[in-house]
Design an enzyme around this catalytic site. Structure first.
Site, PDB file in Angstrom:
ATOM      1  N   ASP A   1      -3.318 -18.238   1.668  1.00 52.16           N
ATOM      2  CA  ASP A   1      -4.487 -18.872   1.043  1.00 52.16           C
ATOM      3  C   ASP A   1      -5.067 -19.943   1.973  1.00 52.16           C
ATOM      4  O   ASP A   1      -6.282 -20.061   2.135  1.00 52.16           O
ATOM      5  CB  ASP A   1      -4.155 -19.445  -0.350  1.00 52.16           C
ATOM      6  CG  ASP A   1      -2.759 -20.025  -0.448  1.00 52.16           C
ATOM      7  OD1 ASP A   1      -1.986 -19.927   0.532  1.00 52.16           O
ATOM      8  OD2 ASP A   1      -2.418 -20.584  -1.505  1.00 52.16           O
TER       9      ASP A   1
ATOM     10  N   ASP B   1     -11.353  -8.655   7.280  1.00 48.65           N
ATOM     11  CA  ASP B   1     -12.758  -8.549   6.846  1.00 48.65           C
ATOM     12  C   ASP B   1     -13.419  -9.926   6.867  1.00 48.65           C
ATOM     13  O   ASP B   1     -14.608 -10.055   7.147  1.00 48.65           O
ATOM     14  CB  ASP B   1     -12.860  -7.949   5.437  1.00 48.65           C
ATOM     15  CG  ASP B   1     -12.954  -6.421   5.487  1.00 48.65           C
ATOM     16  OD1 ASP B   1     -12.473  -5.847   6.482  1.00 48.65           O
ATOM     17  OD2 ASP B   1     -13.502  -5.821   4.552  1.00 48.65           O
TER      18      ASP B   1
ATOM     19  N   LYS C   1       3.144 -15.511   2.271  1.00 45.08           N
ATOM     20  CA  LYS C   1       3.037 -16.221   0.989  1.00 45.08           C
ATOM     21  C   LYS C   1       4.457 -16.560   0.564  1.00 45.08           C
ATOM     22  O   LYS C   1       4.920 -16.172  -0.518  1.00 45.08           O
ATOM     23  CB  LYS C   1       2.303 -15.308  -0.011  1.00 45.08           C
ATOM     24  CG  LYS C   1       1.931 -15.958  -1.328  1.00 45.08           C
ATOM     25  CD  LYS C   1       0.850 -17.013  -1.223  1.00 45.08           C
ATOM     26  CE  LYS C   1       0.611 -17.666  -2.584  1.00 45.08           C
ATOM     27  NZ  LYS C   1      -0.178 -18.897  -2.484  1.00 45.08           N
TER      28      LYS C   1
ATOM     29  N   TYR D   1       0.823  -1.212   0.000  1.00 49.54           N
ATOM     30  CA  TYR D   1       0.000   0.000   0.000  1.00 49.54           C
ATOM     31  C   TYR D   1       0.858   1.264   0.000  1.00 49.54           C
ATOM     32  O   TYR D   1       0.370   2.350  -0.280  1.00 49.54           O
ATOM     33  CB  TYR D   1      -0.952   0.023   1.203  1.00 49.54           C
ATOM     34  CG  TYR D   1      -2.046  -1.020   1.147  1.00 49.54           C
ATOM     35  CD1 TYR D   1      -2.228  -1.802   0.019  1.00 49.54           C
ATOM     36  CD2 TYR D   1      -2.893  -1.226   2.216  1.00 49.54           C
ATOM     37  CE1 TYR D   1      -3.219  -2.765  -0.030  1.00 49.54           C
ATOM     38  CE2 TYR D   1      -3.894  -2.185   2.172  1.00 49.54           C
ATOM     39  CZ  TYR D   1      -4.044  -2.956   1.043  1.00 49.54           C
ATOM     40  OH  TYR D   1      -5.030  -3.917   0.994  1.00 49.54           O
TER      41      TYR D   1
ATOM     42  N   ASP E   1      -5.465  -6.824   5.758  1.00 46.67           N
ATOM     43  CA  ASP E   1      -6.649  -6.067   5.338  1.00 46.67           C
ATOM     44  C   ASP E   1      -7.747  -7.050   4.916  1.00 46.67           C
ATOM     45  O   ASP E   1      -8.906  -6.951   5.325  1.00 46.67           O
ATOM     46  CB  ASP E   1      -6.227  -5.173   4.155  1.00 46.67           C
ATOM     47  CG  ASP E   1      -7.287  -4.150   3.791  1.00 46.67           C
ATOM     48  OD1 ASP E   1      -8.315  -4.089   4.482  1.00 46.67           O
ATOM     49  OD2 ASP E   1      -7.083  -3.418   2.804  1.00 46.67           O
TER      50      ASP E   1
END
Ligand code: NAD
Length: 361
Positions: free
Chosen positions: A223, A251, A191, A141, A247
């Site tokens: 994942d 959620d 990852k 980001y 992020d």
């Protein structure tokens, strides 16, 4: 105690939920005889309207001067196609960076009275109690180069994911510290089978884990973590991860809690000389333009953020627990907004805020 708090209501339901969070903060200050000094600043779309920029200098000054900042949410549909510098979300990234809050803490708890609100089967969700620690001021980001370029008849977009050892270490320390006061387990999510960035992340977290032999550390690919959060959420205690993965995963955590409106967050930086942590507190949800201005928004995420502020920035554990207990009482009595699918008529944002104050006593 002297509590100096900056309130940044922001846009949409941000203004509605912070009003109730402030109501609760005032009630706590009154009951425990703290002196509360509140200031208010502009952020996001509201700030663009009044000053032309999503993060005015004055807001940064106020935030730096206050002991803690309580934020609502930013985002207005009219800015959806605006250039990056004139988007409300730019203000959000800017204030996090200005305050240097690099660790975002998102507790995810399945409340007994809300088990029916979760789309997952009750036995899977029951007992879920984890905290997601997300790195907040680095990663893709913020990394450069970034941008969209046109060359040779082709359009190309680039973002850069970058982390330093120091950035990984400081957020990992927060996760290990938190784990010590909980069930003593950290799951670091990356990852590393594909990204060099994640390989460094895993190496640094593993090395740091050696300093915390009392905390069990395991690693999980992002994942798989996305799947395990749904399949067996109870296995997690502290989940540690980088900015973008955090992020997305947090959620997903919202589904476990019944509604995104339930989730608080705390963003923590270094300690002030006074010993207090620099902190920015906000619900996880956005400005929800679809329900804004209707007194329908669930304020419990914002109110939970006040509980986090009391604990982390002011060390007021008793007051913080009282707010958390009051939230549970209100959930048990069924005074809840429409997103929690009450059996009777849904309560308004304001009714929920007042009910929490009444439950604090
Ligand atoms: P959102 O979180 O605003 O809304 C997603 C869905 O959840 C909507 O249906 C909304 O009605 C519902 N919802 C959210 N909070 C709720 C609450 N407290 N009570 C009841 N229902 C609630 O996400 P979005 O729709 O993707 O984004 C809307 C705007 O918010 C965008 O401009 C986005 O950039 C911004 N945003 C800001 C933040 C932030 O300020 N931290 C976070 C996420 C999104």
């Amino acid at each position: 105690m002297d509590l100096s708090v900056l309130v940044l209501p922001g846009d949409g339901i941000g203004t509605e939920v912070t009003r109730e969070a402030v109501r609760v903060l005032r009630r706590v200050a009154e009951k425990w005889h703290h002196s509360l000094r509140l200031s208010e600043g502009l952020l996001g779309g509201a700030a663009i309207h009044q000053t032309g920029t999503p993060l005015p200098e004055q807001t940064v000054r106020l935030a730096t001067a206050a002991d803690a900042t309580l934020m609502g949410a930013v985002g207005l549909p009219e800015f959806d196609n605006a250039p990056p510098d004139r988007r409300p979300e730019k203000g959000l990234l800017g204030i996090r960076r200005a305050l240097g809050v690099y660790a975002n803490l998102r507790p995810v708890k399945a409340y007994a009275s809300l088990l029916d609100s979760s789309p997952l089967k009750n036995p899977l969700v029951e007992g879920t109690d984890m905290i997601i620690v997300r790195e907040l001021t680095g990663g893709i980001y913020y990394g450069t180069p970034r941008g969209i370029t046109e060359a040779g008849g082709e359009t190309r977009a680039v973002n850069t994911m970058t982390y330093t050892r120091a950035e990984i270490e400081r957020v990992s320390r927060v996760a290990f510290h938190l784990a010590r006061a909980r069930r003593k387990k950290v799951t670091s999510v990356d990852k590393s089978n594909v990204l060099e960035n994640s390989q460094l992340w895993r190496r640094v977290v593993t090395e740091l884990g050696g300093e915390y032999p009392d905390v069990a550390l395991d690693h999980m690919l992002v994942d798989n973590c996305a799947m395990q959060l749904i399949l067996s959420p109870r296995r997690f205690d502290v989940v540690l991860t980088e900015n973008m993965f955090g992020d997305i995963l947090s959620d997903e955590g919202a589904v476990l809690a019944g509604s995104i409106g339930m989730l608080p967050s705390a963003s923590i930086g270094d300690r002030r000389p006074s010993g207090a942590w620099v902190g920015l507190y906000e619900p996880v949800h956005g400005s929800a333009p679809d329900i804004a201005g209707q007194n329908k928004a669930n304020p419990l995420g914002a109110i939970g953020s006040v509980a986090a502020m009391l604990a982390y920035s002011f060390g007021l554990r008793e007051e913080s627990s009282a707010v958390e207990r009051a939230v549970e009482t209100v959930l048990d009595t069924g005074t809840v907004t429409a997103d929690l699918r009450p059996s009777g008529a849904p309560a308004t944002t304001e009714q929920v805020g007042r009910a929490v104050c009444a439950a604090i006593g």
